[in-house]
Design a protein around this motif. Structure first.
Motif, PDB file in Angstrom:
ATOM      1  N   VAL B  45       7.279 -23.098  33.166  1.00  0.00           N
ATOM      2  CA  VAL B  45       7.582 -24.239  33.770  1.00  0.00           C
ATOM      3  C   VAL B  45       9.106 -24.256  33.865  1.00  0.00           C
ATOM      4  N   GLN B  47      11.668 -26.986  33.694  1.00  0.00           N
ATOM      5  CA  GLN B  47      11.661 -28.531  33.778  1.00  0.00           C
ATOM      6  C   GLN B  47      13.152 -28.745  34.489  1.00  0.00           C
ATOM      7  N   VAL B  88       7.029 -21.946  37.889  1.00  0.00           N
ATOM      8  CA  VAL B  88       7.121 -23.327  38.845  1.00  0.00           C
ATOM      9  C   VAL B  88       8.140 -24.206  38.230  1.00  0.00           C
ATOM     10  N   GLN B  89       8.643 -25.206  39.245  1.00  0.00           N
ATOM     11  CA  GLN B  89       9.893 -25.988  38.932  1.00  0.00           C
ATOM     12  C   GLN B  89       8.830 -27.530  39.083  1.00  0.00           C
ATOM     13  N   ALA B  90       9.306 -28.142  38.042  1.00  0.00           N
ATOM     14  CA  ALA B  90       8.572 -29.471  37.801  1.00  0.00           C
ATOM     15  C   ALA B  90       9.498 -30.527  37.062  1.00  0.00           C
ATOM     16  N   THR B  93       6.980 -30.569  32.091  1.00  0.00           N
ATOM     17  CA  THR B  93       5.978 -29.393  32.027  1.00  0.00           C
ATOM     18  C   THR B  93       4.579 -29.707  31.869  1.00  0.00           C
ATOM     19  N   HIS B  95       2.645 -32.182  33.066  1.00  0.00           N
ATOM     20  CA  HIS B  95       2.072 -32.340  34.527  1.00  0.00           C
ATOM     21  C   HIS B  95       1.954 -30.970  35.037  1.00  0.00           C
ATOM     22  N   ALA B  96       2.857 -29.919  35.140  1.00  0.00           N
ATOM     23  CA  ALA B  96       2.618 -28.793  35.798  1.00  0.00           C
ATOM     24  C   ALA B  96       1.833 -28.027  35.202  1.00  0.00           C
ATOM     25  N   ASP B  99      -1.592 -29.403  36.419  1.00  0.00           N
ATOM     26  CA  ASP B  99      -1.710 -29.222  37.813  1.00  0.00           C
ATOM     27  C   ASP B  99      -2.178 -27.743  38.215  1.00  0.00           C
ATOM     28  N   GLU B 100      -1.484 -26.661  37.488  1.00  0.00           N
ATOM     29  CA  GLU B 100      -1.958 -25.402  37.605  1.00  0.00           C
ATOM     30  C   GLU B 100      -3.157 -25.067  37.198  1.00  0.00           C
TER      31      GLU B 100
END
Lengths: 226, 150, 153
Positions: B45, B47, B88-90, B93, B95-96, B99-100
């Motif tokens: 991730v 951030q 991913v960019q979020a 971290t 939350h990402a 979600d993943e």
């Protein structure tokens, strides 16, 4: 399009939910209360940040310099006025909207060049719509716990309500006509208020009464021949 | 005989950030994957601070992310398991990761964290805390050795 | 001069008493009537319980005929709101606003308020005191003197 909303109350929350549906819109909600911020974050995720939306240093960290729109919606007029001016004059945000809780503060906001809204969600959303022309849907805000919605609708030519005053109209039970917006601006309706075609109505409506109300303000469909 | 609860694990999410803790997490995940024929998803991730757009191209960060993912993939190959890496960019971290885990429908998240003492006292860290509280899948936490014990 | 002071903290109370002694017509406001106990009995100006951001209170305090409005309540935002109101809506010629946050003080000074930041003054005083004996000088390179910061790992 990057939007910062200061104040995670019901209105801020409703707006964020609407806007996050749209592609290419990013919203950050700034909420001063740690508890409220944390419960909002559980519900709508990382767009919520705990902080003071009138604090310049903090606004810098949430990217105020690249914001296209800042909306100050807290219950504190001082904070909203400061946030709006900080956004406009410090961060050069092109569009700034602030909520006025005490209507007597409205002339000051206007004099200082801050676009303000006095009422709750309906008018807020109308303002946002004007800013975001591609967003054509008239948004509704749900007050889930009470089973209510806030809706805005326009009185159409030939509608059942057109030309009649509120006293004579039989709305479904639970419907509250909150604001009527005509050519002269918004007014708090009374029994004598006459609804004219083109008037916009902001109403609190029980979910099951929405269709009935909508039918009353829209033009009847042409009757089909038997 | 009792049923091994790991028998039903078919995919594992391992967030990576290049630290030794995440490599330990990967080793544990590889071990389970081999025994139970599970897949491993690696997640890095980036951030992104709110001062820049979420989808901004961050050259330096991207390069670092690719390096760390490549290294984790090589480590996994060394254990004899194939992995899929994702970047991913979020904004956050935690939350990402949550979600993943939902998106990949993983059965287990193995998260490595450092022995962090940001203010002179041990802190779990807000991202790990968020994952522990919000991930629907089970989460295993692997904490690094305390630095003074090394 | 007719002076309206918003906020009866140490600064507001002290200022009110001094201006009263100097012969000015002083009205002091506070949202908490308890704050007026900071005023000595010999202060014969007007005490008014209410908020300086509220138009009714301001009018009752005589804002329409005031020569000076001073906002020294505790919150920066409330001081700014009241001051802009005094200046823009009631035409008070001299408006002085305490803004603790130096950044906000700078911005609203630029926007036409006369602000002062006790924080900024405090920082300058502390720094001057540190510089006074010459052991600490301008432009000392970071980390050049003193122990390095204690690492966390």
């Amino acid at each position: 399009m990057y939007i910062i909303v200061s104040g995670g109350g019901n209105v801020g929350y409703g707006i964020a939910l609407e806007l996050q549906q749209l592609p290419d819109y990013e919203v950050t909600i700034v909420e001063l209360s740690a508890n409220r911020a944390s419960s909002l974050r559980d519900e709508i995720g990382e767009m919520v940040v705990h902080g003071d939306g009138s604090e310049i240093a903090f606004l810098e960290t949430v990217g105020a310099s690249r914001a296209d729109l800042v909306i100050a919606l807290t219950a504190d007029d001082g904070a909203n006025l400061v946030t709006a001016q900080v956004a406009r004059h410090w961060f050069k945000v092109p569009r700034v909207i602030a909520r006025v809780n005490d209507p007597r503060n409205e002339p000051l906001f206007r004099k200082l060049g801050v676009d303000s809204i006095v009422s709750a969600s309906g008018a807020v959303m109308a303002q946002i719509e004007a800013t975001l022309p591609e967003h054509t849907l008239i948004p509704l805000m749900a007050l889930e716990s009470a089973g209510l919605q806030i809706v805005t609708m326009r009185v159409q030519e030939g509608a059942e309500v057109a030309g009649r005053n509120l006293r004579d109209l039989q709305f479904p039970s639970g419907v509250l006509i909150t604001i009527v917006i005509g050519p002269d601006g918004a007014e708090t309706p009374s029994g004598d208020t006459v609804l004219r075609p083109g008037h916009e109505i902001i109403a609190v409506v029980p979910k099951d009464a929405e269709d009935t109300l909508r039918a009353m303000v829209t033009a009847p469909l042409p009757e089909e021949d038997d | 005989m009792a049923v091994n609860p790991l028998q039903n694990v078919s995919s594992i999410l391992v967030p990576v950030d290049g630290t030794s803790a995440c490599h330990t997490a990967l080793a544990v995940a590889a071990d389970i994957a081999k025994r139970h024929k599970a897949h491993i998803h690696l997640l890095y991730v980036i951030q992104v601070p709110r001062t820049i757009a979420l989808d901004a191209t961050l050259e330096g960060e991207l390069q670092r992310a690719e390096e760390i993912l490549d290294r984790a993939e090589r480590i996994a190959e060394g254990y004899g398991v194939a992995v899929a890496g994702e970047l991913v960019q979020a904004r956050q971290t935690g939350h990402a990761i949550v979600d993943e885990a939902v998106e990949r429908n993983v059965d287990l998240v193995i998260l490595g964290i450092g022995y962090n003492r940001p203010y002179g006292r041990f802190e779990l860290g807000s991202e790990a805390k968020y994952v522990l509280e919000h991930a629907s899948a089970p989460v295993w936490l692997i904490r690094d050795e305390e630095p003074s014990a090394q | 001069m007719r002076v309206v002071i918003m906020g009866c903290g140490r600064v507001g109370a002290g200022l009110a008493q001094q201006l009263f002694r100097e012969g000015h017509d002083v009205t002091i406001l506070d949202t908490d009537a308890f704050a007026f106990q900071r005023l000595l009995p010999k202060f014969q100006g007007r005490r008014l319980h209410g908020s300086g951001t509220d138009d009714r209170t301001l009018i009752e305090a005589g804002i329409e005929n005031a020569d000076v409005f001073v906002a020294v309540a505790s919150g920066d935002n409330r001081n700014i709101l009241a001051s802009q109101k005094a200046k823009e809506m009631y035409g008070v010629k001299r408006v002085v606003t305490r803004v603790k946050d130096p950044l906000r003080a700078e911005l609203f000074e630029r926007l036409g308020l006369e602000t002062f930041s006790p924080t900024k003054v405090g920082i300058e005083l502390a720094r001057d005191a540190m510089m006074r004996d010459g052991t600490m000088r301008d432009g000392t390179v970071r980390g050049e003197t003193g122990a390095a910061g204690e690492g966390t790992r």
